[in-house]
Design a protein around this motif. Structure first.
Motif, PDB file in Angstrom:
ATOM      1  N   THR A 272       0.813  -1.218   0.000  1.00 38.40           N
ATOM      2  CA  THR A 272       0.000   0.000   0.000  1.00 38.40           C
ATOM      3  C   THR A 272       0.844   1.263   0.000  1.00 38.40           C
ATOM      4  OG1 THR A 272      -0.121  -0.109   2.420  1.00 38.40           O
ATOM      5  CG2 THR A 272      -1.909  -1.139   1.178  1.00 38.40           C
ATOM      6  N   SER A 273       2.109   1.165   0.385  1.00 38.05           N
ATOM      7  CA  SER A 273       2.992   2.329   0.374  1.00 38.05           C
ATOM      8  C   SER A 273       4.382   1.899  -0.047  1.00 38.05           C
ATOM      9  CB  SER A 273       3.039   2.981   1.765  1.00 38.05           C
ATOM     10  OG  SER A 273       3.501   2.060   2.731  1.00 38.05           O
ATOM     11  N   GLY A 274       5.201   2.862  -0.376  1.00 36.24           N
ATOM     12  CA  GLY A 274       6.539   2.561  -0.875  1.00 36.24           C
ATOM     13  C   GLY A 274       6.622   2.856  -2.361  1.00 36.24           C
ATOM     14  N   THR A 275       7.702   3.512  -2.773  1.00 34.99           N
ATOM     15  CA  THR A 275       7.883   3.903  -4.165  1.00 34.99           C
ATOM     16  C   THR A 275       8.972   3.054  -4.804  1.00 34.99           C
ATOM     17  OG1 THR A 275       7.259   6.185  -3.636  1.00 34.99           O
ATOM     18  CG2 THR A 275       8.428   5.814  -5.710  1.00 34.99           C
ATOM     19  N   PHE A 276       8.652   2.423  -5.932  1.00 36.20           N
ATOM     20  CA  PHE A 276       9.631   1.614  -6.652  1.00 36.20           C
ATOM     21  C   PHE A 276       9.177   1.489  -8.097  1.00 36.20           C
ATOM     22  CE2 PHE A 276       6.480  -1.123  -4.710  1.00 36.20           C
ATOM     23  CZ  PHE A 276       6.118  -1.999  -5.717  1.00 36.20           C
ATOM     24  N   ASN A 277      10.102   1.041  -8.948  1.00 30.78           N
ATOM     25  CA  ASN A 277       9.848   0.937 -10.378  1.00 30.78           C
ATOM     26  C   ASN A 277       9.193  -0.407 -10.696  1.00 30.78           C
ATOM     27  OD1 ASN A 277       9.893   1.122 -13.184  1.00 30.78           O
ATOM     28  ND2 ASN A 277      12.042   0.494 -13.324  1.00 30.78           N
ATOM     29  N   LYS A 278       7.897  -0.401 -10.895  1.00 28.33           N
ATOM     30  CA  LYS A 278       7.153  -1.652 -11.087  1.00 28.33           C
ATOM     31  C   LYS A 278       7.474  -2.352 -12.397  1.00 28.33           C
ATOM     32  CE  LYS A 278       3.303   0.165  -8.331  1.00 28.33           C
ATOM     33  NZ  LYS A 278       3.968   1.457  -8.064  1.00 28.33           N
ATOM     34  N   THR A 279       8.163  -1.683 -13.315  1.00 26.87           N
ATOM     35  CA  THR A 279       8.489  -2.291 -14.610  1.00 26.87           C
ATOM     36  C   THR A 279       9.932  -2.790 -14.667  1.00 26.87           C
ATOM     37  OG1 THR A 279       9.167  -0.194 -15.608  1.00 26.87           O
ATOM     38  CG2 THR A 279       6.833  -0.777 -15.754  1.00 26.87           C
ATOM     39  N   GLY A 280      10.672  -2.672 -13.555  1.00 22.96           N
ATOM     40  CA  GLY A 280      12.078  -3.053 -13.552  1.00 22.96           C
ATOM     41  C   GLY A 280      12.305  -4.527 -13.286  1.00 22.96           C
ATOM     42  N   ARG A 281      13.520  -4.983 -13.567  1.00 18.60           N
ATOM     43  CA  ARG A 281      13.921  -6.347 -13.237  1.00 18.60           C
ATOM     44  C   ARG A 281      13.694  -6.564 -11.745  1.00 18.60           C
ATOM     45  NH1 ARG A 281      15.669 -11.214 -11.343  1.00 18.60           N
ATOM     46  NH2 ARG A 281      17.865 -11.740 -11.711  1.00 18.60           N
ATOM     47  N   ALA A 282      12.897  -7.581 -11.423  1.00 17.56           N
ATOM     48  CA  ALA A 282      12.539  -7.850 -10.035  1.00 17.56           C
ATOM     49  C   ALA A 282      13.482  -8.912  -9.456  1.00 17.56           C
ATOM     50  CB  ALA A 282      11.086  -8.310  -9.946  1.00 17.56           C
ATOM     51  N   TYR A 283      13.828  -8.761  -8.198  1.00 18.26           N
ATOM     52  CA  TYR A 283      14.725  -9.721  -7.543  1.00 18.26           C
ATOM     53  C   TYR A 283      14.366  -9.826  -6.068  1.00 18.26           C
ATOM     54  CZ  TYR A 283      17.250  -5.735  -5.528  1.00 18.26           C
ATOM     55  OH  TYR A 283      17.580  -4.604  -4.807  1.00 18.26           O
ATOM     56  N   PRO A 284      14.740 -10.926  -5.383  1.00 18.00           N
ATOM     57  CA  PRO A 284      15.563 -12.040  -5.849  1.00 18.00           C
ATOM     58  C   PRO A 284      14.764 -13.062  -6.663  1.00 18.00           C
ATOM     59  CG  PRO A 284      14.925 -12.427  -3.592  1.00 18.00           C
ATOM     60  CD  PRO A 284      14.381 -11.072  -3.950  1.00 18.00           C
ATOM     61  N   ASP A 285      15.478 -14.049  -7.171  1.00 15.54           N
ATOM     62  CA  ASP A 285      14.829 -15.133  -7.909  1.00 15.54           C
ATOM     63  C   ASP A 285      14.470 -16.282  -6.983  1.00 15.54           C
ATOM     64  OD1 ASP A 285      15.192 -13.970 -10.627  1.00 15.54           O
ATOM     65  OD2 ASP A 285      17.302 -14.175 -10.092  1.00 15.54           O
ATOM     66  N   ILE A 286      15.334 -16.573  -6.036  1.00 14.86           N
ATOM     67  CA  ILE A 286      15.135 -17.664  -5.084  1.00 14.86           C
ATOM     68  C   ILE A 286      15.785 -17.260  -3.763  1.00 14.86           C
ATOM     69  CG2 ILE A 286      14.886 -19.630  -6.659  1.00 14.86           C
ATOM     70  CD1 ILE A 286      17.827 -19.933  -6.725  1.00 14.86           C
ATOM     71  N   ALA A 287      15.711 -18.138  -2.759  1.00 17.08           N
ATOM     72  CA  ALA A 287      16.282 -17.817  -1.450  1.00 17.08           C
ATOM     73  C   ALA A 287      16.799 -19.079  -0.777  1.00 17.08           C
ATOM     74  CB  ALA A 287      15.235 -17.130  -0.567  1.00 17.08           C
ATOM     75  N   VAL A 288      17.707 -18.871   0.174  1.00 16.09           N
ATOM     76  CA  VAL A 288      18.307 -19.956   0.953  1.00 16.09           C
ATOM     77  C   VAL A 288      18.592 -19.401   2.350  1.00 16.09           C
ATOM     78  CG1 VAL A 288      20.272 -21.557   1.113  1.00 16.09           C
ATOM     79  CG2 VAL A 288      19.338 -21.010  -1.111  1.00 16.09           C
ATOM     80  N   GLN A 289      18.791 -20.280   3.310  1.00 17.58           N
ATOM     81  CA  GLN A 289      19.099 -19.891   4.679  1.00 17.58           C
ATOM     82  C   GLN A 289      20.262 -18.889   4.728  1.00 17.58           C
ATOM     83  OE1 GLN A 289      17.971 -21.317   7.938  1.00 17.58           O
ATOM     84  NE2 GLN A 289      16.185 -22.059   6.800  1.00 17.58           N
ATOM     85  N   ALA A 290      20.118 -17.870   5.594  1.00 20.03           N
ATOM     86  CA  ALA A 290      21.122 -16.794   5.635  1.00 20.03           C
ATOM     87  C   ALA A 290      21.387 -16.287   7.041  1.00 20.03           C
ATOM     88  CB  ALA A 290      20.661 -15.635   4.766  1.00 20.03           C
ATOM     89  N   SER A 291      21.017 -17.044   8.060  1.00 20.68           N
ATOM     90  CA  SER A 291      21.136 -16.519   9.419  1.00 20.68           C
ATOM     91  C   SER A 291      21.795 -17.531  10.345  1.00 20.68           C
ATOM     92  CB  SER A 291      19.740 -16.170   9.963  1.00 20.68           C
ATOM     93  OG  SER A 291      19.823 -15.597  11.243  1.00 20.68           O
ATOM     94  N   ASP A 292      22.673 -17.023  11.224  1.00 21.60           N
ATOM     95  CA  ASP A 292      23.294 -17.813  12.290  1.00 21.60           C
ATOM     96  C   ASP A 292      24.078 -19.014  11.776  1.00 21.60           C
ATOM     97  OD1 ASP A 292      22.410 -16.459  14.822  1.00 21.60           O
ATOM     98  OD2 ASP A 292      20.479 -16.777  13.880  1.00 21.60           O
ATOM     99  N   LEU A 293      25.036 -18.739  10.906  1.00 23.52           N
ATOM    100  CA  LEU A 293      25.889 -19.801  10.387  1.00 23.52           C
ATOM    101  C   LEU A 293      27.123 -19.981  11.264  1.00 23.52           C
ATOM    102  CD1 LEU A 293      24.444 -18.369   7.722  1.00 23.52           C
ATOM    103  CD2 LEU A 293      25.838 -20.096   6.579  1.00 23.52           C
ATOM    104  N   ALA A 294      27.525 -21.235  11.443  1.00 21.67           N
ATOM    105  CA  ALA A 294      28.751 -21.543  12.174  1.00 21.67           C
ATOM    106  C   ALA A 294      29.919 -21.533  11.201  1.00 21.67           C
ATOM    107  CB  ALA A 294      28.635 -22.916  12.834  1.00 21.67           C
ATOM    108  N   VAL A 295      31.027 -20.874  11.578  1.00 21.51           N
ATOM    109  CA  VAL A 295      32.174 -20.758  10.691  1.00 21.51           C
ATOM    110  C   VAL A 295      33.446 -20.665  11.512  1.00 21.51           C
ATOM    111  CG1 VAL A 295      31.932 -18.254  10.596  1.00 21.51           C
ATOM    112  CG2 VAL A 295      33.176 -19.429   8.786  1.00 21.51           C
ATOM    113  N   PHE A 296      34.533 -21.264  11.001  1.00 20.24           N
ATOM    114  CA  PHE A 296      35.839 -21.117  11.623  1.00 20.24           C
ATOM    115  C   PHE A 296      36.592 -19.984  10.953  1.00 20.24           C
ATOM    116  CE2 PHE A 296      35.164 -25.217  13.539  1.00 20.24           C
ATOM    117  CZ  PHE A 296      35.982 -25.219  14.662  1.00 20.24           C
ATOM    118  N   PHE A 297      37.225 -19.157  11.772  1.00 17.90           N
ATOM    119  CA  PHE A 297      38.075 -18.069  11.274  1.00 17.90           C
ATOM    120  C   PHE A 297      39.254 -17.934  12.221  1.00 17.90           C
ATOM    121  CE2 PHE A 297      39.208 -13.498  11.453  1.00 17.90           C
ATOM    122  CZ  PHE A 297      39.768 -13.406  10.189  1.00 17.90           C
ATOM    123  N   ALA A 298      40.471 -17.946  11.683  1.00 14.16           N
ATOM    124  CA  ALA A 298      41.681 -17.924  12.498  1.00 14.16           C
ATOM    125  C   ALA A 298      41.632 -19.043  13.534  1.00 14.16           C
ATOM    126  CB  ALA A 298      41.850 -16.565  13.175  1.00 14.16           C
TER     127      ALA A 298
END
Length: 538
Positions: free
Chosen positions: A414-440
């Motif tokens: 209902t609100s927000g301004t954007f170009n409705k005719t533009g390339r829309a994204y994203p195409d798909i999605a995957v998990q992106a939160s709280d990942l375990a990783v080793f560093f140093a």
């Protein structure tokens, strides 16, 4: 007048005599946070890169759409290097115009691309300013180790108009990627090595949840058997001269993939003298290469091949066409959708009342696969920071019109301004939160960001390609027309909003809804459905 000053005046006259100038690009000021430290000394040498206009880029686009669309007689007949070059290389007229200009001004031209459409010239700042109507200066920012050289305006000599598409460096300003979440020690959480499918500890919607390779396998049904076809490669660009650590990868595999040898490693191609960073401080931008490699190799073996190189930026259209060139070769090019929700790459509290949404590049390029971010399961929901929106530069491609038009017709905010005719994204999605990783060789457990989704999806695509190649089929290559043709292969995500990480959920944003939406695209993958769809029409 001293002799050396007389020579400087003569040189300046020679520079100016290059011809009339036509404005190429101008910005009113540097982006927020950048400080102009003053002009660059006229005798400082700079290497300028010029993108020459391609011979037939529209022909490349048409061909790419044909060979990537299911049902087309040319489906997955990916192009050879020479076939791509025939579209992308500059015309004889453009080459002649640039070399004539260079010769007239005593410039030495070096070609630095396979298709000959990028060339570089090293010259002093005074000559650059005079020939291109620029005022190069040094700009500092607290997020940068040292100032960068940029200009707020740059022009082209009239004889180069229509022959040069982009000039680097010029008016583009960029910053290193910032993490959305603070990093926390693993001591605050208990990790479980063997899990049911999936374990409660994998639920990143819960404050104690941690995402590991086994969690990802459980959530998306990814097999633990490695890819084995040696013609199958997964490339990870690593920017800003920062490369992953082999010791941290070994620790990661020991902790989370005991079925794999801790000696499993990757090939490293170093460009522009990339080196390992100083590890005395924890820098999220340094940590990301390790996460990329660990989740690529931790998801399936023998396809991780990172590339370390310094940051590259370019005008969106030229660089987007470079991605089209790669896609036409049968390479799947993946990009994260950004971590600022509807408010650019990264949001901040001052933007929360802003109602004009900010699309980002290269996520908005129509020739790449763009990945949003989710978290949790039962239900899996869109993260608040997942980038999404509509391009102001690239028109909406045919492959997504039906899905996007359904969203615009039935779920328009209902609100927000954007170009409705533009390339829309994203195409798909995957998990992106709280990942375990080793560093140093230290374990961290709550890094978050849509760029972390890349290695997860990339590994899945590589495994699907492994099966296709084993059956004598062509790899997936440019996925987008195929993705939208097989919407049943994706799990629809219908919950979540993307106001950004720092803005409240009440801020203006997009909502996840039934069908495609500008948070999670078509949804998240299930491996068995991907394999089934991959073998259809091929």
């Amino acid at each position: 007048m001293p002799f050396f000053r007389f020579l400087s005046v003569v040189a300046l006259v020679a520079y100016v005599s290059a011809g009339l100038l036509v404005l190429h690009h101008r910005r009113s000021s540097a982006p927020d946070g950048f400080t102009n430290e003053g002009p660059v000394s006229p005798d400082v040498q700079l290497t300028m890169q010029f993108a020459l206009t391609s011979k037939n880029i529209s022909g490349l686009h048409d061909t790419l759409m044909a060979i990537s669309t299911p049902g087309n007689s040319a489906f997955r007949r990916w192009l050879s290097k020479d076939e791509v070059k025939s579209f992308v290389e500059p015309s004889a007229e453009s080459l002649s115009a640039f070399h004539t200009f260079a010769s007239k001004n005593g410039l030495v031209v070096e070609s630095n691309s396979a298709h000959g459409d990028w060339v570089s010239v090293t010259m002093v700042a005074g000559q650059i300013n005079a020939l291109f109507g620029a005022q190069f200066a040094r700009f500092s920012h607290r997020a940068l180790d040292q100032p960068i050289t940029r200009t707020l305006s740059i022009s082209l000599p009239q004889e180069l108009v229509g022959h040069v598409e982009a000039i680097l460096p010029s008016t583009s300003f960029s910053l290193p990627r910032q993490s959305t979440d603070p990093l926390a020690s693993v001591g605050k959480r208990t990790l479980v090595d063997k899990r049911p499918h999936p374990a409660a500890s994998c639920n990143t919607s819960d404050p104690t949840g941690v995402l590991t390779p086994l969690c990802i396998q459980d959530i998306y049904g990814i097999p633990s058997t490695p890819a084995c076809n040696k013609d199958n490669r997964l490339l990870i660009p690593v920017f800003n001269s920062k490369v992953p650590e082999r010791d941290s990868l070994a620790s990661f595999l020991t902790q989370f993939r005991p079925d794999m040898s801790p000696n499993t490693t990757f090939n490293l191609i170093q460009i522009n003298n990339a080196t390992n960073p100083n590890l005395t401080t924890i820098d999220p931008d340094v940590l990301e290469p390790d996460l990329d490699v660990q989740y690529t190799i931790g998801s399936e073996a023998d396809v991780g091949e990172p590339i370390a190189r310094q940051e590259i930026s370019a005008k969106p259209k030229k660089l987007c066409n470079t991605f089209a060139s790669l896609s036409a070769r049968g390479i799947s090019v993946l990009f994260a959708s950004g971590d600022g929700g509807v408010r650019g790459v990264h949001d901040n509290p001052t933007q929360c009342n802003q109602t004009t949404f900010i699309p980002v590049f290269p996520s908005s390029c129509p020739w790449v696969i763009t990945i949003g971010g989710t978290q949790g399961f039962s239900p899996e929901v869109a993260t608040n920071f997942t980038g999404g929106g509509f391009s102001n530069l690239f028109p909406q491609p045919a492959y997504q019109k039906s899905a996007v038009n359904h969203y615009l017709k039935h779920h328009l905010p209902t609100s927000g301004t954007f170009n409705k005719t533009g390339r829309a994204y994203p195409d798909i999605a995957v998990q992106a939160s709280d990942l375990a990783v080793f560093f140093a060789n230290r374990l961290f457990t709550n890094g978050a960001g849509t760029s972390y989704s890349g290695p997860i999806l990339g590994s899945m695509i590589a495994l699907v390609n492994d099966r296709l190649l084993a059956a004598g089929k062509k790899p997936l290559g440019f996925l987008n027309p195929w993705l939208y043709h097989h919407q049943a292969a994706w799990t629809d995500i219908t919950a979540g909003r993307n106001p950004g990480f720092t803005c409240p959920m009440s801020a203006v944003a997009f909502d996840a809804v039934e069908g495609w939406d500008p948070l999670t695209g078509l949804g998240t993958p299930m491996f068995d459905k991907l394999v089934q769809a991959a073998f259809e029409n091929c």
